[in-house]
Design an enzyme around this catalytic site. Structure first.
Site, mmCIF file in Angstrom:
data_model
loop_
_atom_site.group_PDB
_atom_site.id
_atom_site.type_symbol
_atom_site.label_atom_id
_atom_site.label_comp_id
_atom_site.label_asym_id
_atom_site.label_seq_id
_atom_site.Cartn_x
_atom_site.Cartn_y
_atom_site.Cartn_z
ATOM 1 N N GLU A 148 1.041 -1.117 0.422
ATOM 2 C CA GLU A 148 -0.078 0.440 0.196
ATOM 3 C C GLU A 148 0.949 1.265 -0.261
ATOM 4 O OE1 GLU A 148 -3.177 2.165 2.582
ATOM 5 O OE2 GLU A 148 -2.185 0.262 3.489
ATOM 6 N N ASP A 149 1.568 0.850 0.278
ATOM 7 C CA ASP A 149 2.558 1.991 0.514
ATOM 8 C C ASP A 149 3.830 2.571 -0.399
ATOM 9 O OD1 ASP A 149 0.872 2.863 2.894
ATOM 10 O OD2 ASP A 149 1.837 2.268 4.778
#
Length: 758
Positions: free
Chosen positions: A92-93
């Protein structure tokens, strides 16, 4: 430059120490020691999150390490889950993909990380129902691998532990969502310890003053509890030693949230809660196959020492809860005349109670798990609900919560098979739990061989036989007495399907009418018919026509052609009948009380945003006054509605519309008065009314707006409506009313006619 190097060195030491503690925890478990893959996952995540800090200022990698530690220590999962926890934010990051995770590690870890990524993105998004939609995704991933939800719960627990660094608005939103969704989920999965901590942390941020007060009272009464515990357990220890058992006896203290919740629902004070202390006996069975008999042997021995309460024996051993919980709960009368609950568990039962299903899952290489009975049924139910997605995500959340919160009963089929059902479920719920066809064509039931209606509430131990007929179909009224998530979801889905069919037929009939009367078939003319029949949507018009509730004729033709006669008749109807809403408005305007809606709320609110130009109103559902813990919610009309933080409506808003919350606080203003209602109960006595009015009007100089008192069999009940400045006025009033010896209950109620729960 030197400072940054020193800071980096300090961070590295902190990270290395945190990972060492994680490995030590893992090595202390009974899992196969796959240290190499865990170390690889840690190094990969550390590099991926390098240089990134959390809002608290600590390196970001500290969060995945903390989540992995919760997964290992508190939930009891192994290397696959620990790796997934360490990697859960990487996709996600950062620029890494799920395919990268699969290539570097293995498909199972990648699948879990993928599941966690799907339910993570957008949880603080702008869409109104982002959280509810997100919860759907979360439940969908459960059917792929239950470890996804377990790691998500661990992630939420660490976020709650570090919530202090967030803005107040985010705190309310995350705490509300936690209490509404994650704590019940943890409970349903048997994670009792985590459920309790999530509840307490939510309570701490939502009601900081009450939390600190209860913590202080628990500390102040600690010595007294220790004395009671030692005195109560001394003869029990002697008896267990005599039986030759290996055991430990622990004191279980009720959590601050549970205490506060009981105080709110029962309208009692801290001192009136008698089950703050419970006793837990955890024993090692002499023979593992005989642990159930040993539990009952311990109970039999205890009942010789203390008198048991005949109605408070809870046998969760023979019939475990749906989350796997097993224990024998007995309530005994101590020598001090106090009822004390004793929970009897084996070591295995205690592990399951603390860690839920994870305590006895053994994942095989390549995936798959042992069949876990009730959990599998629960996941299957949720999957069925998800198969009929509802357009309103809030309704969906409520439907799922029916399952999450429900206490359980046990009922039997005609063949003697046992079924676990939620408390207060009906015969109709039971029918749908067996099969949708059975529920759809259900006409009644036989409970213990006696004929009962569909709405009949089932009790534990009932034997239920469902009666069906092919001519029976789902009725709209069924939704009123269906209580389970599955039944409600199926009924709504069937009704919506039938409604769509009905609307299509109605639309064809309306089109035929327009053709036969040579009228223009346009949306404008359809709307004229809707207004004429006082319907707020075209769909309702089509349904009414199909049902023959409306038979289109000459007057409808006149309305479409806008003939004067029809307009006159329409005006007459509008004038002659007023809606309940307008009637209520007129009734409200007749009341001389200064309504909170008439007050400029901004005068007494500290607003932490630039939204001071909006219109601010007090919510009718909970009627907060200065001093109550409150929050603001921006509604569809762009006005800010002020709710109490514990208001049920606010709880739903926090979990579903978190991005529309505002942090607001009251400011002191002694010029404004707010209406408040008090409920008073006690022993009836001559001159009591005079005493009450003297305390309120003469001693405290508070204006009484309305007062009623009723007496029956020597007990009085009273309600009084007053105008006060803030909550401190209410506290002073309550304290002084309690000084009247006959008064036993004083509590604040939302509406004048409300009656508090007993």
């Amino acid at each position: 430059m030197e400072d940054s190097k020193l800071l980096q060195q300090t961070d590295d030491e902190m990270i290395d120490q945190a990972f060492k503690e994680l490995l030590d925890s893992y090595l202390a478990t009974k899992h196969r020691k796959k240290v190499e893959i865990i170390t690889k996952a840690f190094n990969f995540a550390r590099e991926a999150h390098k240089g990134v800090k959390r809002r608290s200022g600590e390196p970001y990698i500290m969060h995945p390490i903390a989540v992995a530690r919760i997964v290992c220590e508190d939930i009891g999962l192994g290397s696959t889950s620990i790796c997934a926890a360490l990697l859960h934010d990487v996709v996600e990051d950062t620029d890494y993909t799920v395919e990268d995770i699969e290539n570097l590690f293995n498909p199972k870890i990648a699948q879990i990380v993928d599941g966690l990524t799907k339910i993570s993105g957008g949880i603080f998004g702008d869409r109104a129902s982002a959280q509810a939609e997100n919860f759907k995704k979360l439940l969908l991933t459960m059917s792929d691998d239950i470890r996804v939800i377990l790691i998500k719960i661990a992630d939420r627990l660490h976020n709650m532990r570090t919530l202090g660094s967030m803005l107040p608005t985010k705190q309310f939103k995350i705490a509300g969502e936690t209490l509404y969704i994650y704590a019940p989920l943890a409970n349903r999965l048997g994670l009792n310890k985590i459920k309790t901590e999530l509840e307490d942390l939510s309570f701490k941020y939502e009601h900081p003053e009450e939390y600190l007060q209860i913590q202080k009272k628990l500390e102040n009464t600690q010595m007294a509890r220790v004395a009671v515990f030692e005195e109560f357990t001394s003869p029990i220890k002697a008896q267990l030693d005599k039986m030759g058992l290996r055991y430990q006896i622990l004191a279980r203290v009720k959590s601050p949230y549970s205490i506060w919740n009981k105080m709110q629902t029962k309208h009692i004070s801290f001192n009136e809660i008698y089950d703050i202390l419970a006793v837990r006996i955890i024993f090692t069975p002499k023979y593992p196959d005989d642990e159930i008999n040993e539990c009952f042997s311990i109970y039999a021995s205890l009942s010789k020492i203390y008198k048991p309460h005949p109605e408070r024996l809870r046998d969760w051993i023979t019939h475990p809860k749906a989350n796997g919980y097993q224990a024998l709960h007995v309530t005994l009368m101590s020598n001090r005349g106090q009822w004390i609950e004793v929970q009897i568990r084996s070591e295995r039962m205690n592990d399951v109670a603390e860690q839920g299903f994870a305590a006895h899952w053994k994942y095989k290489e390549g995936g798959g798990s042992e069949d876990e009975g009730e959990l599998e049924k629960w996941l299957k139910t949720i999957k069925e609900i998800l198969d009929d997605p509802q357009p309103d995500a809030i309704d969906f959340l409520d439907t799922i919560k029916l399952n999450l919160f429900a206490s359980e009963i046990f009922v039997f089929t005609p063949k003697g098979e046992i079924k676990t059902m939620p408390q207060n479920c009906t015969a109709l719920d039971f029918a749908f739990s067996i099969h949708t066809f059975l529920g759809s064509h259900c006409i009644g039931a036989k409970v213990n061989h006696k004929l009962v209606p569909l709405s009949h509430k089932l009790q534990s131990g009932d034997q239920v036989e469902i009666l069906t007929s092919k001519s029976q179909f789902v009725q709209p009224s069924w939704i009123n007495f269906a209580t389970t998530a599955k039944a409600k979801a199926k009924i709504l889905a069937i009704l919506k399907r039938e409604e769509r069919t009905l609307q299509q037929r109605g639309e064809e009939e309306v089109a035929d009418f327009f053709r036969s009367e040579n009228l223009e078939y346009s949306s404008q003319n359809i709307k004229k018919l809707c207004r004429y029949h006082m319907l707020d949507s075209v769909e309702k018009l089509y349904s009414a026509v199909a049902r023959k509730d409306i038979v289109l004729g000459e007057s409808d033709k006149n309305v479409v052609l806008e003939k004067p006669s029809s307009q006159g008749w329409k005006k007459y109807i509008t004038f002659g009948f007023r809606s309940n809403k307008s009637q209520k408005k007129e009734e409200d305007e007749e009341k001389p009380v200064a309504q909170t809606s008439d007050i400029d709320i901004k005068k007494v609110l500290h607003i932490s945003t630039d939204d001071k130009n909006k219109n601010y109103v007090v919510a009718d559902c909970c009627k907060p006054i200065p001093g109550d813990d409150v929050l603001g919610f921006i509604d569809d009309n762009n006005q800010v509605v002020i709710h109490k933080r514990q208001c049920p409506v606010a709880t739903k808003l926090k979990s579903s519309f978190g991005n529309r919350l505002l942090a607001v606080e009251w400011e002191s203003d002694q010029d404004l008065y707010f209406p408040v209602n008090l409920y008073i109960k006690g022993i009836d006595h001559i001159g009591l009314l005079n005493k009450i009015t003297q305390v309120i009007s003469q001693q405290l100089n508070v204006n009484i707006h309305k007062l009623t008192i009723e007496s029956k069999d020597g007990i009085f009940e009273g309600r009084v409506q007053l105008l006060v400045h803030d909550v401190s006025d209410v506290k002073v009033l309550s304290t002084n009313l309690f000084k009247i010896s006959e008064v036993k209950v004083v509590t604040r109620i939302e509406n004048f006619d409300d009656k508090p729960e007993n």
